[in-house]
Design a protein around this motif. Structure first.
Motif, short mmCIF file in Angstrom:
data_model
loop_
_atom_site.label_atom_id
_atom_site.label_comp_id
_atom_site.label_asym_id
_atom_site.label_seq_id
_atom_site.Cartn_x
_atom_site.Cartn_y
_atom_site.Cartn_z
N ASP A 129 -9.18 8.44 56.80
CA ASP A 129 -9.74 8.83 58.30
C ASP A 129 -8.16 8.76 59.48
O ASP A 129 -7.78 9.39 60.02
N SER A 130 -8.53 6.85 59.59
CA SER A 130 -6.62 6.47 59.68
C SER A 130 -5.57 7.71 59.78
O SER A 130 -4.83 7.75 60.58
N ALA A 131 -5.66 7.50 58.24
CA ALA A 131 -4.35 8.71 58.16
C ALA A 131 -4.65 9.67 59.10
O ALA A 131 -3.08 9.84 59.57
N ARG A 132 -5.21 10.88 59.18
CA ARG A 132 -4.83 11.47 59.40
C ARG A 132 -4.44 11.85 61.11
O ARG A 132 -4.02 12.30 61.45
N ARG A 133 -6.19 10.34 61.67
CA ARG A 133 -5.71 10.67 63.00
C ARG A 133 -4.89 10.11 63.54
O ARG A 133 -3.62 10.60 64.60
N ASN A 134 -4.00 9.46 63.11
CA ASN A 134 -2.80 9.05 63.34
C ASN A 134 -1.78 10.08 62.89
O ASN A 134 -0.22 9.29 63.31
N ASN A 135 -1.49 11.12 61.94
CA ASN A 135 -1.00 12.20 61.12
C ASN A 135 0.34 11.09 60.41
O ASN A 135 1.43 11.67 60.84
N VAL A 136 -0.16 10.65 59.75
CA VAL A 136 1.28 9.91 59.34
C VAL A 136 0.82 10.14 57.30
O VAL A 136 0.06 10.00 57.07
N PHE A 137 2.03 9.15 56.55
CA PHE A 137 1.28 9.70 55.10
C PHE A 137 0.92 8.14 54.46
O PHE A 137 1.29 7.32 54.98
N LEU A 138 -0.04 8.68 53.41
CA LEU A 138 -0.59 7.39 52.80
C LEU A 138 -0.67 8.17 51.00
O LEU A 138 -0.58 9.15 51.09
N MET A 139 -0.47 6.67 50.69
CA MET A 139 -0.85 6.96 48.60
C MET A 139 -1.05 5.86 48.73
O MET A 139 -0.41 4.96 48.86
N GLU A 140 -1.89 6.37 47.66
CA GLU A 140 -2.55 4.93 46.97
C GLU A 140 -1.14 5.22 45.67
O GLU A 140 -1.25 5.57 45.06
N ALA A 141 -0.75 3.65 45.78
CA ALA A 141 0.34 3.20 44.43
C ALA A 141 -0.15 3.66 43.26
O ALA A 141 -0.15 2.23 42.55
N VAL A 142 -1.09 4.47 42.41
CA VAL A 142 -1.26 4.21 41.01
C VAL A 142 0.26 4.82 40.76
O VAL A 142 0.66 6.06 40.30
N TRP A 143 1.03 4.01 40.00
CA TRP A 143 2.25 4.15 40.05
C TRP A 143 2.73 4.46 38.16
O TRP A 143 3.32 5.88 38.60
N SER A 144 1.24 4.49 37.77
CA SER A 144 1.56 5.38 36.43
C SER A 144 1.29 7.25 36.51
O SER A 144 1.93 7.58 35.32
N ARG A 145 1.06 7.60 37.41
CA ARG A 145 1.36 8.81 37.32
C ARG A 145 2.71 9.26 37.87
O ARG A 145 2.71 10.42 37.63
N PHE A 146 3.42 8.56 37.87
CA PHE A 146 5.13 9.31 38.22
C PHE A 146 5.73 8.93 37.20
O PHE A 146 7.09 9.52 37.54
N PHE A 147 5.67 8.43 35.83
CA PHE A 147 6.00 7.98 34.74
C PHE A 147 6.43 9.42 34.60
O PHE A 147 5.55 10.35 34.69
#
Length: 352
Positions: A129-147
């Motif tokens: 909700d805070s990310a949407r309210r502040n209009n900022v980028f947010l990502m959970e760092a599940v690094w496995s998905r980007f290998f």
């Protein structure tokens, strides 16, 4: 926390106008050092670490000196107000993720937050909700998905190479109970949040982000009330299944397999940071870059892939990653909550 500038170059594969992305990191985690080193293996994106902050100035200065970082802050609040910082990596232990994420997002900073995003689904919703309210980028760092190996898995599944996927099995176990934090509930200890998130996210990724119809969990808890070992069975639509095992007390094989009606994909080892795949009996390798400094964690130079993914999202003006979306993070937290409920693990944050 530390920050760096990232200036793009023309690689011949894509062209972008020059941009500056300042990164900030909590220095409370060994992953911070690994991510700094991993980012510097990316020769396409010249990343210069420019500042570091910690609750202890001496600690921040020591970290900065060791890693060639010119500026130091003695509080996260001061760092949050720095107008030159655009994106923050939150690497503190997860009981502090909520407070840290809200601090930086309220200061209009984009955030990459270490997994798990928060202690429970309620906290995750507050962060989203805070990310949407502040209009900022947010990502959970599940690094496995980007290998690259994970990218290849998604490609094979999207092209239907296995036919319909019917079964997923994944496990992650390491003997960690000798570490004091592994028994400390107030520090967010527990195998589901520390290790189980990896096979869980893998299973959900294999089923395209679908919410399971049912979750059945059993586990063993320590005398301090944290889960040491857990086995979870997920049932998805059309009779498709997943079984995940996680343990902070046992060394498991740490492999994973996706089985479809026409074939299978196997990660033979280190499923959380994969560098090889066996597809229908044929193995392919996806090595990560060599580190310039000793690492705290296995294959940690692979963190460059999630760093580059964040960079690309910011260049495109995205507020969430299509690979690790806000919906993915919320679903992970909801399943983790249900697993903990069935195993009998309750944190102080659950009563809020």
């Amino acid at each position: 926390m530390c920050t760096w500038d990232c200036r793009t170059q023309n690689t011949g594969e894509w062209v972008s106008s020059s941009s500056t992305l300042a990164r900030a990191f909590c220095v409370n985690s060994g992953r911070v050092k690994d991510l700094v080193d991993a980012a510097r293996t990316n020769k396409v994106c010249l990343m210069e670490v420019v500042a570091v902050a910690a609750r202890n100035l001496e600690r921040a200065q020591e970290f900065g000196k060791k890693h060639g970082i010119p500026a130091s802050y003695d509080s996260y609040e001061e760092l949050a107000q720095d107008p030159n910082i655009d994106v923050v990596y939150v690497g503190v232990i997860h009981p502090f993720h909520l407070k840290s994420c809200l601090l930086f997002m309220d200061a209009q900073k984009n955030v990459l937050c270490e997994k798990p995003l928060a202690m429970n689904a309620r906290e995750v919703k507050e962060i989203l909700d805070s990310a949407r309210r502040n209009n900022v980028f947010l990502m959970e760092a599940v690094w496995s998905r980007f290998f690259p190996a994970s990218v290849e898995i998604r490609r094979l599944l999207s092209q239907g190479e296995l036919g319909e996927v019917k079964m997923v099995r994944a496990e992650f176990g390491q003997p960690l109970m000798h570490l004091p934090r592994s028994m400390d509930k107030e520090q967010g200890a527990g195998t589901m949040l520390d290790l189980g998130i990896y096979p869980l996210q893998f299973s959900i990724m294999a089923y395209g982000g679908e919410k399971p119809e049912s979750v059945k969990a059993a586990g063993v808890c320590t005398e301090t009330g944290v889960d040491e070992t857990a086995v979870v069975t997920l049932k998805f639509s059309r009779g498709r299944m997943a079984v995940i095992t996680c343990s902070s007390g046992l060394q498991l094989a740490n492999d994973a397999v996706i089985v479809g009606i026409n074939g299978n994909i196997r990660i033979p080892a280190h499923m959380w940071c994969p560098t090889s795949l066996v597809v229908n009996g044929k193995e392919s390798t996806f090595p990560v870059p060599d580190p310039s400094l000793p690492l705290n964690f296995l294959n940690s130079t692979g963190m460059r892939y999630e760093a580059e993914a964040v960079r690309q999202c910011l260049l495109k003006g995205l507020k969430e990653s299509p690979v690790m979306s806000h919906a993915d993070s919320l679903l992970l937290a909801q399943v983790e909550d249900e697993v903990r409920r069935q195993v009998g693990v309750v944190y102080s944050q659950d009563s809020g």
